[in-house]
Design a protein around this motif. Structure first.
Motif, PDB file in Angstrom:
ATOM      1  N   LYS A 112       0.856  -1.194   0.000  1.00  0.00           N
ATOM      2  CA  LYS A 112       0.000   0.000   0.000  1.00  0.00           C
ATOM      3  C   LYS A 112       0.887   1.238   0.000  1.00  0.00           C
ATOM      4  O   LYS A 112       1.534   1.543   1.007  1.00  0.00           O
ATOM      5  CB  LYS A 112      -0.925   0.009   1.218  1.00  0.00           C
ATOM      6  CG  LYS A 112      -1.991   1.102   1.172  1.00  0.00           C
ATOM      7  CD  LYS A 112      -2.984   0.946   2.294  1.00  0.00           C
ATOM      8  CE  LYS A 112      -4.046   2.035   2.271  1.00  0.00           C
ATOM      9  NZ  LYS A 112      -4.853   2.006   1.032  1.00  0.00           N
ATOM     10  N   PRO A 113       0.953   1.948  -1.121  1.00  0.00           N
ATOM     11  CA  PRO A 113       1.802   3.146  -1.189  1.00  0.00           C
ATOM     12  C   PRO A 113       1.193   4.310  -0.415  1.00  0.00           C
ATOM     13  O   PRO A 113       0.015   4.280  -0.041  1.00  0.00           O
ATOM     14  CB  PRO A 113       1.859   3.438  -2.689  1.00  0.00           C
ATOM     15  CG  PRO A 113       0.562   2.917  -3.215  1.00  0.00           C
ATOM     16  CD  PRO A 113       0.234   1.703  -2.379  1.00  0.00           C
ATOM     17  N   CYS A 114       2.002   5.352  -0.225  1.00  0.00           N
ATOM     18  CA  CYS A 114       1.515   6.535   0.494  1.00  0.00           C
ATOM     19  C   CYS A 114       0.666   7.422  -0.409  1.00  0.00           C
ATOM     20  O   CYS A 114       0.031   8.363   0.068  1.00  0.00           O
ATOM     21  CB  CYS A 114       2.690   7.328   1.066  1.00  0.00           C
ATOM     22  SG  CYS A 114       3.824   7.960  -0.194  1.00  0.00           S
ATOM     23  N   ASN A 115       0.675   7.128  -1.708  1.00  0.00           N
ATOM     24  CA  ASN A 115      -0.087   7.922  -2.664  1.00  0.00           C
ATOM     25  C   ASN A 115      -1.023   7.032  -3.467  1.00  0.00           C
ATOM     26  O   ASN A 115      -0.983   5.801  -3.354  1.00  0.00           O
ATOM     27  CB  ASN A 115       0.858   8.666  -3.614  1.00  0.00           C
ATOM     28  CG  ASN A 115       1.750   7.716  -4.396  1.00  0.00           C
ATOM     29  OD1 ASN A 115       2.021   6.602  -3.962  1.00  0.00           O
ATOM     30  ND2 ASN A 115       2.222   8.146  -5.550  1.00  0.00           N
ATOM     31  N   THR A 116      -1.887   7.653  -4.241  1.00  0.00           N
ATOM     32  CA  THR A 116      -2.740   6.931  -5.180  1.00  0.00           C
ATOM     33  C   THR A 116      -2.097   7.012  -6.550  1.00  0.00           C
ATOM     34  O   THR A 116      -1.743   8.092  -7.024  1.00  0.00           O
ATOM     35  CB  THR A 116      -4.151   7.552  -5.233  1.00  0.00           C
ATOM     36  OG1 THR A 116      -4.711   7.536  -3.917  1.00  0.00           O
ATOM     37  CG2 THR A 116      -5.050   6.770  -6.167  1.00  0.00           C
ATOM     38  N   ILE A 117      -1.923   5.860  -7.181  1.00  0.00           N
ATOM     39  CA  ILE A 117      -1.214   5.792  -8.458  1.00  0.00           C
ATOM     40  C   ILE A 117      -2.220   5.797  -9.606  1.00  0.00           C
ATOM     41  O   ILE A 117      -3.183   5.029  -9.604  1.00  0.00           O
ATOM     42  CB  ILE A 117      -0.352   4.518  -8.523  1.00  0.00           C
ATOM     43  CG1 ILE A 117       0.715   4.565  -7.418  1.00  0.00           C
ATOM     44  CG2 ILE A 117       0.289   4.364  -9.893  1.00  0.00           C
ATOM     45  CD1 ILE A 117       1.438   3.251  -7.211  1.00  0.00           C
ATOM     46  N   VAL A 118      -1.993   6.679 -10.561  1.00  0.00           N
ATOM     47  CA  VAL A 118      -2.806   6.722 -11.775  1.00  0.00           C
ATOM     48  C   VAL A 118      -1.894   6.428 -12.959  1.00  0.00           C
ATOM     49  O   VAL A 118      -0.862   7.078 -13.121  1.00  0.00           O
ATOM     50  CB  VAL A 118      -3.487   8.096 -11.959  1.00  0.00           C
ATOM     51  CG1 VAL A 118      -4.316   8.106 -13.241  1.00  0.00           C
ATOM     52  CG2 VAL A 118      -4.356   8.433 -10.766  1.00  0.00           C
ATOM     53  N   HIS A 150      -8.279  16.156 -17.412  1.00  0.00           N
ATOM     54  CA  HIS A 150      -9.675  15.955 -17.017  1.00  0.00           C
ATOM     55  C   HIS A 150      -9.937  14.498 -16.641  1.00  0.00           C
ATOM     56  O   HIS A 150     -10.525  14.225 -15.591  1.00  0.00           O
ATOM     57  CB  HIS A 150     -10.602  16.373 -18.161  1.00  0.00           C
ATOM     58  CG  HIS A 150     -12.015  15.915 -18.005  1.00  0.00           C
ATOM     59  ND1 HIS A 150     -12.883  16.453 -17.073  1.00  0.00           N
ATOM     60  CD2 HIS A 150     -12.721  14.926 -18.653  1.00  0.00           C
ATOM     61  CE1 HIS A 150     -14.060  15.841 -17.150  1.00  0.00           C
ATOM     62  NE2 HIS A 150     -13.979  14.913 -18.099  1.00  0.00           N
ATOM     63  N   VAL A 151      -9.497  13.559 -17.473  1.00  0.00           N
ATOM     64  CA  VAL A 151      -9.805  12.157 -17.183  1.00  0.00           C
ATOM     65  C   VAL A 151      -9.053  11.674 -15.941  1.00  0.00           C
ATOM     66  O   VAL A 151      -9.575  10.851 -15.180  1.00  0.00           O
ATOM     67  CB  VAL A 151      -9.547  11.234 -18.388  1.00  0.00           C
ATOM     68  CG1 VAL A 151     -10.399  11.632 -19.577  1.00  0.00           C
ATOM     69  CG2 VAL A 151      -8.090  11.167 -18.756  1.00  0.00           C
ATOM     70  N   ALA A 155     -10.921  10.197 -12.776  1.00  0.00           N
ATOM     71  CA  ALA A 155     -10.552   8.877 -12.261  1.00  0.00           C
ATOM     72  C   ALA A 155     -10.284   8.920 -10.760  1.00  0.00           C
ATOM     73  O   ALA A 155     -10.724   8.037 -10.004  1.00  0.00           O
ATOM     74  CB  ALA A 155      -9.328   8.356 -13.001  1.00  0.00           C
ATOM     75  N   LEU A 156      -9.592   9.949 -10.300  1.00  0.00           N
ATOM     76  CA  LEU A 156      -9.313  10.075  -8.869  1.00  0.00           C
ATOM     77  C   LEU A 156     -10.591  10.361  -8.083  1.00  0.00           C
ATOM     78  O   LEU A 156     -10.777   9.849  -6.974  1.00  0.00           O
ATOM     79  CB  LEU A 156      -8.283  11.179  -8.631  1.00  0.00           C
ATOM     80  CG  LEU A 156      -6.845  10.841  -9.027  1.00  0.00           C
ATOM     81  CD1 LEU A 156      -5.970  12.089  -8.985  1.00  0.00           C
ATOM     82  CD2 LEU A 156      -6.287   9.759  -8.104  1.00  0.00           C
ATOM     83  N   GLN A 157     -11.471  11.167  -8.646  1.00  0.00           N
ATOM     84  CA  GLN A 157     -12.739  11.452  -7.987  1.00  0.00           C
ATOM     85  C   GLN A 157     -13.586  10.194  -7.874  1.00  0.00           C
ATOM     86  O   GLN A 157     -14.182   9.911  -6.829  1.00  0.00           O
ATOM     87  CB  GLN A 157     -13.494  12.540  -8.761  1.00  0.00           C
ATOM     88  CG  GLN A 157     -14.732  13.056  -8.051  1.00  0.00           C
ATOM     89  CD  GLN A 157     -15.420  14.172  -8.824  1.00  0.00           C
ATOM     90  OE1 GLN A 157     -14.979  14.558  -9.912  1.00  0.00           O
ATOM     91  NE2 GLN A 157     -16.506  14.694  -8.275  1.00  0.00           N
TER      92      GLN A 157
END
Length: 238
Positions: A112-118, A150-151, A155-157
């Motif tokens: 589990k990283p400290c960030n969210t990966i896109v 935008h995408v 995606a994060l939202q």
């Protein structure tokens, strides 16, 4: 809504025209495929579960200001959707690193990283859906830089909204693959494919049990039972 001619036949979904040029009907099948169609199987009832789960999740995004192609469920295995022009780009959001991604980066499975990966992948089966960046996407003519921002924001939202919803059901959203398209009714770039255990990794928060397509990929059995667990827990939230 009148269902007309078949306009697209995929492995796991079929798309039919309707009397409205801006709307189509998605029919979910019982077929499961993995590893770029190398592995295939059929599970009775899977299509209906995918359809109903996706209707709940896409509907929830619509209700919370994230525009998707979903309009309404029509039956157990069919839903009415906005017609879109497909953009061959996958946007993958990772809250943990698992499976091949963990191996590729040399970390423990489930890290589990400290960030969210896109990340982005060029949606091309012949090329194996290669990993690309925004400069590749622009060079290939998939989107411009503004559209890509935008995408990624959408995606994060979507990840934040669905992660919180699934958490209420005792399910962790490990990762998900989103696809986007341009809506024929207003030209907006919107989420335009299912969101289900076929396109997400979903783990039971208490036990870590996999409740998604990895059960098929890894020959863990109980594919339909696991999908049904996801649906039942989401329904129980209402």
């Amino acid at each position: 809504m009148q269902k007309r001619e078949l306009i697209f036949k995929g492995n796991e979904k079929q798309v039919f025209a309707t009397g409205n040029p801006d709307q189509v009907i998605f029919r979910y099948t019982d077929v499961a495929v993995a590893y770029n169609n190398i592995k295939r199987a059929r599970f009775k009832g899977k299509g209906a579960l995918d359809n109903q789960i996706s209707a709940i999740l896409l509907g929830y995004l619509n209700e919370n200001g994230v525009e998707t192609h979903f309009i309404q469920a029509l039956s157990e295995d069919e839903q009415l959707c906005r017609k879109i022009e497909i953009i061959p780009l996958q946007v993958v959001v990772r809250n943990r690193l698992t499976a091949s991604e963990a191996s590729r980066l040399g970390v423990e499975d489930g890290f589990k990283p400290c960030n969210t990966i896109v990340e982005m992948r060029y949606n091309n089966d012949e090329l194996g859906d290669p990993l690309i960046n925004e400069h590749h996407a622009v060079a290939l003519g998939l989107m411009n830089y503004q559209e890509l921002e935008h995408v990624k924001k959408v995606a994060l939202q979507a990840n934040e909204l669905l992660g919180a919803l699934l958490h209420k059901a005792g399910i962790e959203l490990v990762d998900m693959r989103l696809e986007f398209g341009r809506a024929s009714d207003n030209g907006h770039i919107i989420i335009s494919d299912e969101i289900s255990p076929d396109t997400c990794r979903l783990w039971d928060e208490a036990t870590g049990e996999k409740l998604d397509k990895d059960r098929f990929r890894l020959d863990l059995s109980d594919v339909v039972a696991s999908y049904r667990t996801v649906l039942e827990r989401l329904k129980a939230l209402n």
